[in-house]
Design a protein around this motif. Structure first.
Motif, PDB file in Angstrom:
ATOM      1  N   MET A   1      86.340  48.027  77.808  1.00  0.00           N
ATOM      2  CA  MET A   1      84.910  47.859  78.074  1.00  0.00           C
ATOM      3  C   MET A   1      84.058  48.544  77.017  1.00  0.00           C
ATOM      4  O   MET A   1      82.981  48.075  76.670  1.00  0.00           O
ATOM      5  CB  MET A   1      84.546  48.452  79.456  1.00  0.00           C
ATOM      6  N   LYS A   2      84.568  49.662  76.518  1.00  0.00           N
ATOM      7  CA  LYS A   2      83.783  50.378  75.526  1.00  0.00           C
ATOM      8  C   LYS A   2      83.640  49.537  74.260  1.00  0.00           C
ATOM      9  O   LYS A   2      82.565  49.465  73.677  1.00  0.00           O
ATOM     10  CB  LYS A   2      84.466  51.709  75.210  1.00  0.00           C
ATOM     11  N   ALA A   4      83.762  46.252  74.070  1.00  0.00           N
ATOM     12  CA  ALA A   4      82.843  45.155  74.353  1.00  0.00           C
ATOM     13  C   ALA A   4      81.398  45.638  74.239  1.00  0.00           C
ATOM     14  O   ALA A   4      80.551  44.989  73.631  1.00  0.00           O
ATOM     15  CB  ALA A   4      83.106  44.604  75.748  1.00  0.00           C
ATOM     16  N   LEU A   5      81.145  46.803  74.807  1.00  0.00           N
ATOM     17  CA  LEU A   5      79.788  47.349  74.791  1.00  0.00           C
ATOM     18  C   LEU A   5      79.310  47.612  73.362  1.00  0.00           C
ATOM     19  O   LEU A   5      78.211  47.208  72.973  1.00  0.00           O
ATOM     20  CB  LEU A   5      79.768  48.641  75.618  1.00  0.00           C
ATOM     21  N   LEU A   8      78.665  44.402  71.577  1.00  0.00           N
ATOM     22  CA  LEU A   8      77.419  43.775  72.041  1.00  0.00           C
ATOM     23  C   LEU A   8      76.209  44.434  71.376  1.00  0.00           C
ATOM     24  O   LEU A   8      75.305  43.760  70.879  1.00  0.00           O
ATOM     25  CB  LEU A   8      77.288  43.900  73.561  1.00  0.00           C
ATOM     26  N   LEU A   9      76.214  45.761  71.357  1.00  0.00           N
ATOM     27  CA  LEU A   9      75.083  46.460  70.750  1.00  0.00           C
ATOM     28  C   LEU A   9      75.006  46.155  69.255  1.00  0.00           C
ATOM     29  O   LEU A   9      73.923  45.945  68.693  1.00  0.00           O
ATOM     30  CB  LEU A   9      75.189  47.966  70.992  1.00  0.00           C
ATOM     31  N   ALA A  12      73.456  42.773  68.719  1.00  0.00           N
ATOM     32  CA  ALA A  12      71.998  42.800  68.860  1.00  0.00           C
ATOM     33  C   ALA A  12      71.357  43.313  67.579  1.00  0.00           C
ATOM     34  O   ALA A  12      70.389  42.739  67.067  1.00  0.00           O
ATOM     35  CB  ALA A  12      71.596  43.664  70.048  1.00  0.00           C
TER      36      ALA A  12
ATOM     37  N   LEU B 258      70.903  42.894  74.408  1.00  0.00           N
ATOM     38  CA  LEU B 258      70.705  44.305  74.749  1.00  0.00           C
ATOM     39  C   LEU B 258      70.837  44.530  76.253  1.00  0.00           C
ATOM     40  O   LEU B 258      71.482  45.478  76.702  1.00  0.00           O
ATOM     41  CB  LEU B 258      69.331  44.788  74.270  1.00  0.00           C
ATOM     42  N   ALA B 260      72.494  42.588  78.287  1.00  0.00           N
ATOM     43  CA  ALA B 260      73.910  42.387  78.613  1.00  0.00           C
ATOM     44  C   ALA B 260      74.661  43.680  78.326  1.00  0.00           C
ATOM     45  O   ALA B 260      75.541  44.094  79.095  1.00  0.00           O
ATOM     46  CB  ALA B 260      74.497  41.225  77.824  1.00  0.00           C
ATOM     47  N   GLY B 261      74.305  44.337  77.226  1.00  0.00           N
ATOM     48  CA  GLY B 261      74.915  45.622  76.878  1.00  0.00           C
ATOM     49  C   GLY B 261      74.641  46.663  77.952  1.00  0.00           C
ATOM     50  O   GLY B 261      75.536  47.406  78.360  1.00  0.00           O
ATOM     51  N   ILE B 263      74.028  46.118  81.100  1.00  0.00           N
ATOM     52  CA  ILE B 263      74.816  45.808  82.295  1.00  0.00           C
ATOM     53  C   ILE B 263      76.264  46.254  82.092  1.00  0.00           C
ATOM     54  O   ILE B 263      76.885  46.834  82.985  1.00  0.00           O
ATOM     55  CB  ILE B 263      74.730  44.302  82.616  1.00  0.00           C
ATOM     56  N   HIS B 264      76.780  46.016  80.901  1.00  0.00           N
ATOM     57  CA  HIS B 264      78.135  46.486  80.588  1.00  0.00           C
ATOM     58  C   HIS B 264      78.240  47.991  80.653  1.00  0.00           C
ATOM     59  O   HIS B 264      79.228  48.536  81.127  1.00  0.00           O
ATOM     60  CB  HIS B 264      78.536  46.028  79.194  1.00  0.00           C
ATOM     61  N   ALA B 265      77.191  48.652  80.138  1.00  0.00           N
ATOM     62  CA  ALA B 265      77.235  50.107  80.068  1.00  0.00           C
ATOM     63  C   ALA B 265      77.449  50.696  81.460  1.00  0.00           C
ATOM     64  O   ALA B 265      78.170  51.675  81.632  1.00  0.00           O
ATOM     65  CB  ALA B 265      75.944  50.646  79.464  1.00  0.00           C
ATOM     66  N   ALA B 267      79.172  49.561  83.706  1.00  0.00           N
ATOM     67  CA  ALA B 267      80.553  49.414  84.156  1.00  0.00           C
ATOM     68  C   ALA B 267      81.523  50.110  83.203  1.00  0.00           C
ATOM     69  O   ALA B 267      82.724  49.987  83.340  1.00  0.00           O
ATOM     70  CB  ALA B 267      80.899  47.931  84.285  1.00  0.00           C
ATOM     71  N   THR B 268      80.971  50.802  82.208  1.00  0.00           N
ATOM     72  CA  THR B 268      81.826  51.453  81.220  1.00  0.00           C
ATOM     73  C   THR B 268      81.895  52.951  81.492  1.00  0.00           C
ATOM     74  O   THR B 268      80.858  53.587  81.696  1.00  0.00           O
ATOM     75  CB  THR B 268      81.253  51.226  79.800  1.00  0.00           C
ATOM     76  N   ARG B 269      83.091  53.465  81.489  1.00  0.00           N
ATOM     77  CA  ARG B 269      83.237  54.884  81.775  1.00  0.00           C
ATOM     78  C   ARG B 269      82.461  55.707  80.746  1.00  0.00           C
ATOM     79  O   ARG B 269      82.489  55.424  79.562  1.00  0.00           O
ATOM     80  CB  ARG B 269      84.714  55.272  81.760  1.00  0.00           C
ATOM     81  N   TRP B 271      79.323  55.869  80.363  1.00  0.00           N
ATOM     82  CA  TRP B 271      78.022  55.332  79.955  1.00  0.00           C
ATOM     83  C   TRP B 271      77.026  55.237  81.085  1.00  0.00           C
ATOM     84  O   TRP B 271      75.880  54.862  80.896  1.00  0.00           O
ATOM     85  CB  TRP B 271      78.207  53.955  79.310  1.00  0.00           C
TER      86      TRP B 271
END
Ligand code: HEM
Lengths: 504, 307
Positions: A1-2, A4-5, A8-9, A12, B258, B260-261, B263-265, B267-269, B271
């Motif tokens: 997940m990290k 992916a995050l 994503l950033l 952007a 941003l 979407a990021g 929303i992901h954050a 679910a991210t440990r 964050w």
């Protein structure tokens, strides 16, 4: 997940330069302008690692989104497998201690006369009725019993995860459809003067672009004849001075010639393209195309054409270029302004103050010499390179420009011949597009949205009811657990407890 | 008729701005008074209160009522503008600002039925007042009819979903800001350091604020997704391609990614909490940037500011 995050950033941030620098795909003129203004810097910014004028096809931007989608696949595949198993499995065992779960509620049924065996029977019934209610609220349930303790474990909202997976997979679908669509698409532009036609063939277009996989021979050869143009403008009678001359509607009336030999009357408007044979025909621009006849001193016609003049403002002051390479002693270049409704500024310069032909006037600056079109270098039809030319009329040399109203004929300077403004027809620029996959982009985008909605708003929750037979009664425990964001969990437990109590 | 409806709209706008200013003052007074209300005992349990329906102080109730009144005038101003133009009131920047701020207040009022967010009153009225002022001074243009390119029902749909998204994002932003302040305060109290932001003691906990901010953001995100799709469909009708990386399209995309990021954050440990709220604030800055700077200074096909 990290990962992916972060990707994503990064995506952007990486998209931003494309809004700071003109992009070849969206604004080619802007790119040329930038090149002209900053020739040195341009070379650096345009070269391989930066590619700032093609951001969205650059190596670095592509790398980011490809990595993101690889990570997405890597993420989604195992989760599909896991979800598939979860869909067919029963809810997990009831936890031993429910006290710490959300909405924990206790309800005691007491009957001092009841034996432990009676209580056990009641407890079983209590759980059975709880299961019935849960099932009715679309929970998947399973029951457990152990030494007078009965429980039901229930779960619902599997759709949440399904939605999430559909969303991510659909994003992949969008990407693939965009890629395929781009590869098989084509786009052509053509300027068509009133009464003339265009054919959907590569050679007939003024400019034509197509995707990597597009096969020119598959172009359907339909044709469009431009019959008339209706433009509506805010007129002085409308009383809105601020908006005077603003266009409110453009309609091009055309005849469509299908590849099957059919012929039909059609209209094309801004926002309403003509859709035919898998292609869309857009009305991109419109303006005036003064029709000129130039004769040499002997009276022979050396030029006879309508030339599209490019509008410069909302009142259609238009700029155009006429090149006459042959038939006169020297090559002749004309640079002209066309004013649909001529008005004079204080400086003495002309302008147009209304877009319709109320008081039309054409002014021409005359150049003779070398047009620069004989050395094989392609030159724009809309630009006149006067470096090797001598100017004969115009402000720059203090000689009055030629002025023509429709129907008038004037002499060219130095006895070169005569020029006649026969009429001023309108022209339109038609833009023909074909993208076979754009419907699929839409389908996947809508699918993604549907997935998003279910994954964000369907609550996934577990609920438990435990009935413990005791001496003189039954202790009933209720609790729930949210999986993901679930604002209404507490209330859901309360309502369930109420409903269940009513059945006891 | 023509000018008089426009004049009416302008008068309603000035009234709305005046009342928003009053509402702002009352909300500020309420916050200032709250610092005094927090008893030392409550200080320790730093904002553990749930958002429950409380009447609130007199200043708060007056401030909120004034906000409703201002909203009515604001609505009248917007509708008046639409009537005098004979079309939807969002085809240039001035009108868009009018409608978007209206949507912000509308959603603020609606959400208050569901959860008591009146403590955001200062922020909402202040922000709306600021936007309206800037729009009136810098973006005002006289009524002109729609250019053919904007004359489409997609204009209606595309902008409605965009302003609704903006409304939700604004509330979410406000909550994220308060969340940051609250978690700082909670940290300081935990370390027995003094905290000057006493009023926060009467507000929900940082966790609760974060959950609320997230819920509003995901609703905004869904509307933004519709904005993106509706915009693409319209672009296909108007320009012949559904997506062309025009500057406005770029920024719509950036905002979407941003969020979407964000929303992901969640679910991210590692964050959750402060980091994800910073992300929400950055994403909202992009929303504001998109409307202000991009519209005025960037060139592109979306040249609708009317300036
Ligand atoms: C194209 C890039 C991506 C975009 C735009 C995107 C967007 C989103 C959005 C909007 C959500 C929230 C809605 C939902 O739950 O369906 C979400 C959730 C999620 N995404 Fe992605 N995503 C992307 C890539 C990825 C990747 C690469 C992963 C793998 C690590 C991933 C894993 C997840 C997970 C696990 C959730 C659920 C989070 C939760 O339970 O709250 N996503 N994504």
């Amino acid at each position: 997940m990290k990962v992916a995050l972060l990707l994503l950033l990064l995506l952007a941030v990486a998209a931003i330069p494309g809004s700071l620098f003109p992009q070849r795909a969206a604004d080619p003129n802007g790119v040329s302008q930038y090149e002209a203004d900053h020739p040195e810097l341009f070379k650096v910014l345009d070269a391989f690692p930066l590619q700032l004028f093609d951001v969205y096809s650059s190596v670095w931007f592509s790398a980011i989104y490809i990595l993101l989608f690889i990570s997405l696949i890597g993420c989604v595949l195992p989760r599909i497998a896991q979800h598939w198993r979860a869909l067919r499995a029963l809810p997990p065992k009831t936890p031993a201690r429910l006290e710490r779960m959300a909405g924990f509620t206790v309800n005691e049924l007491s009957n001092p006369k009841a034996s432990k065996a009676d209580a056990s029977e009641v407890a079983e019934r209590v759980v059975a009725s709880a299961e019935t209610i849960l099932k009715r609220s679309r929970f998947r349930t399973t029951t457990f019993s152990n030494a007078g303790t009965y429980s039901v474990s229930a779960e619902r909202g599997y759709l949440r995860e399904t939605g999430n997976l559909v969303f991510h997979v659909a994003l992949l679908g969008v990407l693939v459809a965009v890629g395929i669509g781009g590869g098989f698409s084509y786009q052509g532009q053509k300027v068509v003067v009133d009464g003339e036609s265009m054919v959907n063939a590569k050679i007939d277009y003024d400019s034509f672009k197509s995707g990597r996989f597009f096969d020119d021979s598959t172009l359907p050869a339909f044709g469009v004849r431009f019959d008339s143009f209706d433009a509506e403008y805010v007129s002085p009678d409308d009383g809105n001075i601020a908006a005077l001359g603003k266009a409110t509607d453009y309609t091009a009336n055309v005849t469509l010639f299908g590849t099957d030999g059919s012929e039909s009357q059609q209209t094309i408007k801004v926002n309403h393209p003509l859709r035919t044979e898998g292609a869309q025909v857009y009305l991109l621009a419109n303006g005036y195309a003064p029709k000129l006849t130039i004769r040499n001193p002997e009276g022979e016609v050396v030029y006879d054409e309508a030339v599209a003049f490019v509008p410069q403002d909302k009142n259609l002051t238009s700029l155009g270029v006429i090149k006459v390479p042959y038939g006169l002693g020297e090559q002749l270049g004309l640079r002209g302004f066309f004013y649909p409704t001529k008005a004079e500024l204080e400086s003495g310069a002309y302008t147009s103050n209304y877009p319709e032909l109320e008081n039309p006037l054409l002014t021409l600056d005359v150049f003779v010499g070398d047009l620069g079109i004989n050395n094989g270098v392609p030159v724009s039809a809309f630009a006149l390179d006067t470096t090797n030319m001598r100017q004969l009329t115009g402000r720059a040399i203090d000689v009055e420009s030629l002025e023509l109203k429709p129907g008038q004929t004037v002499e060219l300077p130095e006895g070169l011949g005569t020029i006649t403004l026969d009429s001023v027809p309108t022209f339109i620029t038609l833009d023909v597009h074909h993208n076979p996959a754009q419907v699929w982009v839409l389908v996947f985008a809508l699918l993604a949205t549907a997935g998003l909605l279910t994954s964000l708003f369907v609550p996934r929750r577990r609920m438990w009811v435990k009935a413990i037979a005791q001496d003189g009664g039954v202790r009933i425990e209720y609790a729930a657990l949210a999986r993901g964001d679930d604002p209404t969990l507490q209330r859901a437990v309360e309502e369930f407890v109420e409903k269940h109590r009513a059945t006891l | 008729m023509f000018t008089s409806v426009e004049e009416f709209s302008m008068l309603a706008l000035y009234s709305a701005m005046f009342i928003y200013a009053l509402a702002f003052i009352f909300h500020a007074v309420d916050l200032a008074n709250r610092s005094g209300q927090v008893k030392p005992v409550e200080q320790a349990s730093a904002g553990k209160r749930p958002v429950t329906r409380e009447r609130g102080s007199r200043a708060l109730r007056i401030g909120f009522s004034l906000t409703i009144l201002a909203f009515v005038f604001h609505l009248a101003a917007t509708v008046g503008r639409g009537v005098s133009a004979g079309r939807v009131p969002w085809s240039n920047m001035y009108e868009f600002a009018l409608t978007a701020t209206l949507a912000i207040v509308f959603i603020y009022l609606i959400v208050n039925i569901w959860a008591d967010l009146r403590f955001l009153g200062v922020l909402i009225t202040g922000l709306v007042l600021l936007f309206l002022g800037v729009a009136r001074v810098n973006y005002y243009v006289a009524v002109v009819p729609l250019p053919p390119a904007l004359d489409s029902y997609w204009l209606v749909l595309h902008i409605i979903v965009a302003v609704l998204a903006t409304g939700f994002f604004t509330l979410s932003f406000g909550l994220s800001v308060v969340q940051l302040m609250q978690s700082r305060r909670q940290r300081r109290l935990a370390e027995n350091l003094p905290s000057k932001t006493g009023f926060l003691g009467t507000l929900p906990s940082a966790d609760r604020l974060e959950n609320l901010a997230y819920r509003l953001a995901i609703v905004g995100f869904v509307f933004w997704t519709f904005t993106l799709i509706a915009g693409s469909i319209w672009a296909e009708h108007a320009w012949g391609r559904y997506w062309g990386w025009d500057t406005k399209e770029v920024w719509t995309f950036v905002i979407w990614v941003l969020y979407a990021g964000y929303i992901h954050a969640r679910a991210t440990r590692g964050w959750r909490g402060t980091r994800s709220s910073w992300l929400a604030i950055i994403a909202y800055s992009a929303v504001i940037f998109n409307f202000s700077i991009v519209n005025v200074f960037f060139k592109g096909l979306h040249a609708y500011s009317g300036l």
